[in-house]
Design a protein around this motif. Structure first.
Motif, PDB file in Angstrom:
ATOM      1  N   ILE A   1      76.603 105.253  98.886  1.00  0.00           N
ATOM      2  CA  ILE A   1      77.269 106.172  98.558  1.00  0.00           C
ATOM      3  C   ILE A   1      76.921 107.389  97.878  1.00  0.00           C
ATOM      4  N   ALA A   2      77.341 108.505  97.846  1.00  0.00           N
ATOM      5  CA  ALA A   2      76.667 109.799  97.291  1.00  0.00           C
ATOM      6  C   ALA A   2      76.825 109.560  95.881  1.00  0.00           C
ATOM      7  N   SER A   3      77.646 108.696  95.097  1.00  0.00           N
ATOM      8  CA  SER A   3      77.776 108.828  93.751  1.00  0.00           C
ATOM      9  C   SER A   3      76.942 107.651  93.092  1.00  0.00           C
ATOM     10  N   GLU A   4      75.663 107.232  93.829  1.00  0.00           N
ATOM     11  CA  GLU A   4      75.227 105.927  93.550  1.00  0.00           C
ATOM     12  C   GLU A   4      74.478 105.945  92.334  1.00  0.00           C
ATOM     13  N   GLY A   5      74.208 107.191  91.750  1.00  0.00           N
ATOM     14  CA  GLY A   5      73.687 107.339  90.530  1.00  0.00           C
ATOM     15  C   GLY A   5      74.352 107.225  89.227  1.00  0.00           C
ATOM     16  N   SER A   6      75.594 107.326  89.659  1.00  0.00           N
ATOM     17  CA  SER A   6      76.745 107.194  88.524  1.00  0.00           C
ATOM     18  C   SER A   6      77.600 105.618  88.565  1.00  0.00           C
ATOM     19  N   ALA A   7      77.772 105.593  89.855  1.00  0.00           N
ATOM     20  CA  ALA A   7      78.798 104.492  90.089  1.00  0.00           C
ATOM     21  C   ALA A   7      78.198 102.965  89.840  1.00  0.00           C
ATOM     22  N   THR A   8      78.993 101.857  89.401  1.00  0.00           N
ATOM     23  CA  THR A   8      78.429 100.761  89.012  1.00  0.00           C
ATOM     24  C   THR A   8      78.689  99.885  89.924  1.00  0.00           C
ATOM     25  N   ILE A   9      78.100  98.575  89.892  1.00  0.00           N
ATOM     26  CA  ILE A   9      78.636  97.571  90.599  1.00  0.00           C
ATOM     27  C   ILE A   9      79.991  96.914  90.384  1.00  0.00           C
ATOM     28  N   GLY A  10      80.267  97.005  89.243  1.00  0.00           N
ATOM     29  CA  GLY A  10      81.844  96.363  88.823  1.00  0.00           C
ATOM     30  C   GLY A  10      82.735  97.497  89.848  1.00  0.00           C
ATOM     31  N   GLY A  11      82.371  98.674  89.658  1.00  0.00           N
ATOM     32  CA  GLY A  11      83.282  99.804  90.197  1.00  0.00           C
ATOM     33  C   GLY A  11      83.415  99.744  91.731  1.00  0.00           C
ATOM     34  N   VAL A  12      82.142  99.594  92.308  1.00  0.00           N
ATOM     35  CA  VAL A  12      82.152  99.653  93.814  1.00  0.00           C
ATOM     36  C   VAL A  12      82.914  98.285  94.359  1.00  0.00           C
ATOM     37  N   LEU A  13      82.750  97.266  93.640  1.00  0.00           N
ATOM     38  CA  LEU A  13      83.351  95.804  93.932  1.00  0.00           C
ATOM     39  C   LEU A  13      84.956  96.175  93.468  1.00  0.00           C
ATOM     40  N   SER A  14      85.385  96.842  92.671  1.00  0.00           N
ATOM     41  CA  SER A  14      86.769  96.777  92.362  1.00  0.00           C
ATOM     42  C   SER A  14      87.478  97.653  93.189  1.00  0.00           C
ATOM     43  N   THR A  15      86.850  98.566  93.974  1.00  0.00           N
ATOM     44  CA  THR A  15      87.297  99.419  94.914  1.00  0.00           C
ATOM     45  C   THR A  15      86.927  99.046  96.261  1.00  0.00           C
ATOM     46  N   ASN A  16      86.174  98.084  96.546  1.00  0.00           N
ATOM     47  CA  ASN A  16      85.746  97.587  97.793  1.00  0.00           C
ATOM     48  C   ASN A  16      84.939  98.660  98.530  1.00  0.00           C
TER      49      ASN A  16
END
Length: 476
Positions: free
Chosen positions: A136-151
């Motif tokens: 995703i475009a925000s991969e430098g800031s987005a975290t694994i917990g966040g991407v899983l929590s939002t699917n």
């Protein structure tokens, strides 16, 4: 809840250590201000547990005293799930839980903690000679917990699936402080209800994910990437069907974009050069991930056939890493670039792939009727039916007046989406932005089951209350 905020902060400092608690509003700016600047409530405080035991300790205390907690990763969410709704919540930042616990490229998985950034996860996989494909475009800031929590979805869903499909198991702290140890690496485990799939996509309302077992894949041998002129979304769909039949699973990206999105990036010097070969009302960026030992000219041959049949008239093939990076940069900046032109009314929606052209045609027509001079910028993942159907304000319009009149356009777009059998949220989630809308469109039986699950797993409603579901307040 304890009577005074000062009492809560003092207790948090005793639980987690003074250095792991922020209570001054000025110091919270990075945690309470979300990317689209739609939600402006402060928090009671921000806490930074150092380990899973700290999360458990915090959760037990919050559950006992009915204090609301908001799990937060990189604060990149776009629907307000990760920021306060009432102003009486504690934000729980998991940035210190960022360890890589285990990597097994041979078995095709790695175990990482929730605070690890997506970019770091890519680097860990690459170092092991493997690929973790969620992008995703925000991969430098987005975290694994966040991407899983939002699917989270992103640009590689076509070949690899979304976050849920890329996760084998999770570890999570439940509302009562119990630790769910579900870090399985099994590809098959048919032993009843799957709590993993409930927690993924729940936006922190059912538990706090602290670690995950993620799937790894073989690294591609090479990439074939092209920026292709298409006359219309209908032509883009025809091209997609051809490429899908030709390339099959190696077709890893198929992104549709309007010329408008390229022009504003050039206008505001966001890209160094135009990735397209010539002017066209629409473009497709297609990419094939060439497996080891696979053909490296599948896309080239397919485009030549499309030229010969008259389906397309021009294209640019990336001949270097710099070319490919420029194409991806142009695609990833489509949303950000619209802010340079004023206010933007945005929609994250999905429809069946075959219905994307009709969605765009009907949506643009109704938008122009409602707001003459509006500038549509629909773009996104045509290959999986997920479009970011955005509308930039007319030239010279007042941004505040434009956004104040957004509701009629929202209603029209969502009506079209539902008429086409689509979803009002494709990959961004519900958060606090779409709670009302979810209540209107969700199947009643499904909504009742969701409420029952929330009540069972979080009876005191301390986990991100008011997000996804309009549950009772923790103060009630």
């Amino acid at each position: 809840m304890p009577d005074k905020p000062s009492q809560i902060i003092a207790t948090l400092e005793s639980l987690l250590g003074q250095s792991n608690v922020i209570s001054e509003v000025g110091d919270m700016a990075a945690y309470i201000n979300e990317p689209r600047k739609r939600f402006f409530k402060p928090a009671l405080g921000v806490v930074f547990p150092r380990d899973v035991a700290g999360v458990q300790k915090l959760m037990r205390w919050a559950n006992e005293h009915k204090v609301a907690l908001i799990p937060q990763g990189g604060n990149t969410g776009l629907v307000g799930a990760q920021v306060p709704l009432s102003g009486r919540e504690i934000i729980v930042s998991l940035r210190h839980l960022n360890a890589v616990r285990h990597v097994n490229a041979a078995d095709g998985h790695m175990v990482v903690e929730a605070g690890l950034t997506l970019l770091s996860a890519h680097e860990v996989a690459e170092k092991a000679g493997a690929l973790f494909p969620l992008t995703i475009a925000s991969e430098g800031s987005a975290t694994i917990g966040g991407v899983l929590s939002t699917n989270a979805g992103g640009t590689q869903v076509l070949a690899y699936g979304n976050a849920r499909a890329l996760c084998l198991g999770v570890e999570a702290v439940m509302a009562d402080g119990a630790l769910y140890n579900g870090l399985s690496a099994l590809r098959k485990d048919n032993t009843g209800y799957d709590l993993r799939d409930l927690l993924i996509g729940a936006e922190g309302t059912l538990g706090i994910i602290t670690a995950a077992t993620l799937k790894l894949f073989a690294q591609p041998q090479a990439f074939e990437t092209a920026w292709i002129n298409v006359a219309s979304p209908e032509i883009a769909l025809q091209l997609f069907l051809r490429l899908r039949d030709t390339a099959q699973a190696s077709l890893s990206a198929f992104e549709l974009m309007p010329r408008f999105g390229v022009d504003i990036q050039l206008k505001h010097k966001m890209i160094a050069r135009d990735p397209s070969a010539s002017l066209s009302p629409w473009y497709v960026m297609a990419e094939i991930s060439v497996p080891k030992g696979g053909r490296a000219d599948i896309l080239t041959d397919a485009l030549e056939a499309a030229f010969e049949s008259g389906l397309i008239g021009d294209a640019t093939l990336a001949s270097s890493l710099a070319d490919r990076q420029n194409m991806w940069k142009t695609r990833e900046q489509m949303s950000e670039s619209q802010s340079k032109e004023g206010a933007s009314i945005k929609h994250d929606v999905s429809v069946p792939v075959s219905a994307v052209p009709e969605l765009i045609g009907r949506g643009c027509a109704v938008a122009e009727k409602l707001i003459p001079g509006i500038r549509p910028c629909p773009f996104g993942h045509l290959g999986d039916g997920n479009m970011h159907f955005n509308f930039t304000q007319p030239v010279g319009a007042d941004p505040k007046i434009y956004m104040a009149g957004a509701m009629p356009l929202h209603e029209e777009i969502y009506e079209i989406v539902l008429d086409l059998g689509g979803s009002i949220s494709a990959e961004h989630g519900i958060g606090q932005l779409k709670v009302d809308l979810l209540e209107q469109v969700k199947d009643p039986a499904a909504l009742a089951a969701m409420v029952a699950i929330k009540d069972a797993l979080d009876p005191n409603n301390i986990l991100n209350p008011g997000k996804v579901l309009r549950n009772k307040s923790v103060s009630e």
